[in-house]
Design an enzyme around this catalytic site. Structure first.
Site, PDB file in Angstrom:
ATOM      1  N   GLU A 139       0.833  -1.207   0.000  1.00 57.70           N
ATOM      2  CA  GLU A 139       0.000   0.000   0.000  1.00 57.70           C
ATOM      3  C   GLU A 139       0.863   1.251   0.000  1.00 57.70           C
ATOM      4  OE1 GLU A 139      -2.706   1.283  -0.448  1.00 57.70           O
ATOM      5  OE2 GLU A 139      -4.404   0.166   0.340  1.00 57.70           O
ATOM      6  N   ASP A 140       0.324   2.331  -0.544  1.00 55.49           N
ATOM      7  CA  ASP A 140       1.019   3.609  -0.460  1.00 55.49           C
ATOM      8  C   ASP A 140       0.852   4.223   0.933  1.00 55.49           C
ATOM      9  OD1 ASP A 140      -1.712   4.051  -0.854  1.00 55.49           O
ATOM     10  OD2 ASP A 140      -1.446   5.582  -2.397  1.00 55.49           O
TER      11      ASP A 140
ATOM     12  N   ARG B 153       2.264  12.515  -8.254  1.00 55.63           N
ATOM     13  CA  ARG B 153       2.693  11.156  -7.883  1.00 55.63           C
ATOM     14  C   ARG B 153       4.165  10.935  -8.211  1.00 55.63           C
ATOM     15  NH1 ARG B 153      -1.975   8.026  -6.956  1.00 55.63           N
ATOM     16  NH2 ARG B 153      -3.760   8.507  -8.274  1.00 55.63           N
TER      17      ARG B 153
ATOM     18  N   PHE C 196      -1.887  16.313   4.802  1.00 53.55           N
ATOM     19  CA  PHE C 196      -1.997  15.737   3.471  1.00 53.55           C
ATOM     20  C   PHE C 196      -0.624  15.722   2.810  1.00 53.55           C
ATOM     21  CE2 PHE C 196      -3.068  15.533  -1.027  1.00 53.55           C
ATOM     22  CZ  PHE C 196      -4.039  14.540  -1.017  1.00 53.55           C
TER      23      PHE C 196
ATOM     24  N   ASP D 272      -4.561   4.916   6.174  1.00 51.64           N
ATOM     25  CA  ASP D 272      -5.090   6.085   6.861  1.00 51.64           C
ATOM     26  C   ASP D 272      -6.162   5.612   7.843  1.00 51.64           C
ATOM     27  OD1 ASP D 272      -5.121   8.987   7.053  1.00 51.64           O
ATOM     28  OD2 ASP D 272      -7.030   8.937   6.002  1.00 51.64           O
TER      29      ASP D 272
END
Ligand code: IMP
Ligand code: MG
Length: 180
Positions: A102-103, A168, A155, A106
């Protein structure tokens, strides 16, 4: 279609060098855990692609890669946590040792859904490796076996993480100036 302008970058959180060093460490942990056994890396499109390829290049065990894409949406009441598979894996994972890559984790809703879905397909083992982890925002408990960095409640963009699909491709992770 009009798009909002990109907010400026406030600061770099992790430099390219820090990221590369950390990925090498995590790859060594993973290599030790699987000890030469073939491992299937499953990337979640699109964010994890950048991290997955960097990680895979550092692994010295035999690896396969496959990808899936999900879409997340909110219920009418605005509650988060509804996820579905928009593009499935190409191949079966039955009997394989699987590492879901996963990136960022959260709230944990996405990961919980993916783990339930993949576990039902009968892998020999199923573990999770995330690039970034924001544990302060967790709403559901999910197991994270390997992670590169814990991040604050801001963020972030870069190294796969996007702002309206942009940024990205930054080779570092940055915090954006709050969008006012
Ligand atoms: P959750 O764990 O279900 O809340 O989902 C995490 C997903 O939200 C990630 O896969 C990202 O697509 C997205 N996301 C969460 N935080 C950020 C961020 O700081 N930058 C970019 N995308 C984010
Ligand atoms: Mg994602």
């Amino acid at each position: 279609m009009s798009e909002r302008p990109l907010p400026p970058i406030e600061r770099v959180l992790f430099s390219e060098e820090q990221i590369e060093t950390r990925i090498a460490e995590v790859a060594a942990e993973i290599g030790a855990r699987y000890a030469g056994k073939p491992l299937k890396l499953i990337g979640v499109l699109k964010g994890s692609v950048f991290f997955l390829t960097a990680l895979a290049r550092r692994l010295e065990i035999p690896v396969k890669v496959d990808f899936l894409a999900i879409s997340s949406f909110s219920s009418k009441a605005g509650a988060p946590g509804l996820v579905r598979i928009a593009k499935d894996l190409d191949d079966s994972i039955e009997g394989e040792d699987v590492l879901l890559v996963e990136d960022i984790v959260d709230t944990g809703f996405t990961l919980r859904y993916l783990l339930q879905t993949l576990a039902a397909r009968g892998p020999n083992s199923l573990a999770v490796c995330t690039f970034l982890d924001r544990t302060s925002k967790r709403l559901v408990q999910v197991p994270v076996d390997f992670r590169c960095f814990e991040i604050p409640d801001r963020f972030v963009v870069g190294y796969g993480l996007d702002y309206n699909q942009l940024l990205r491709n930054l080779n570092y992770v940055a915090v954006l100036k709050p969008d006012k």
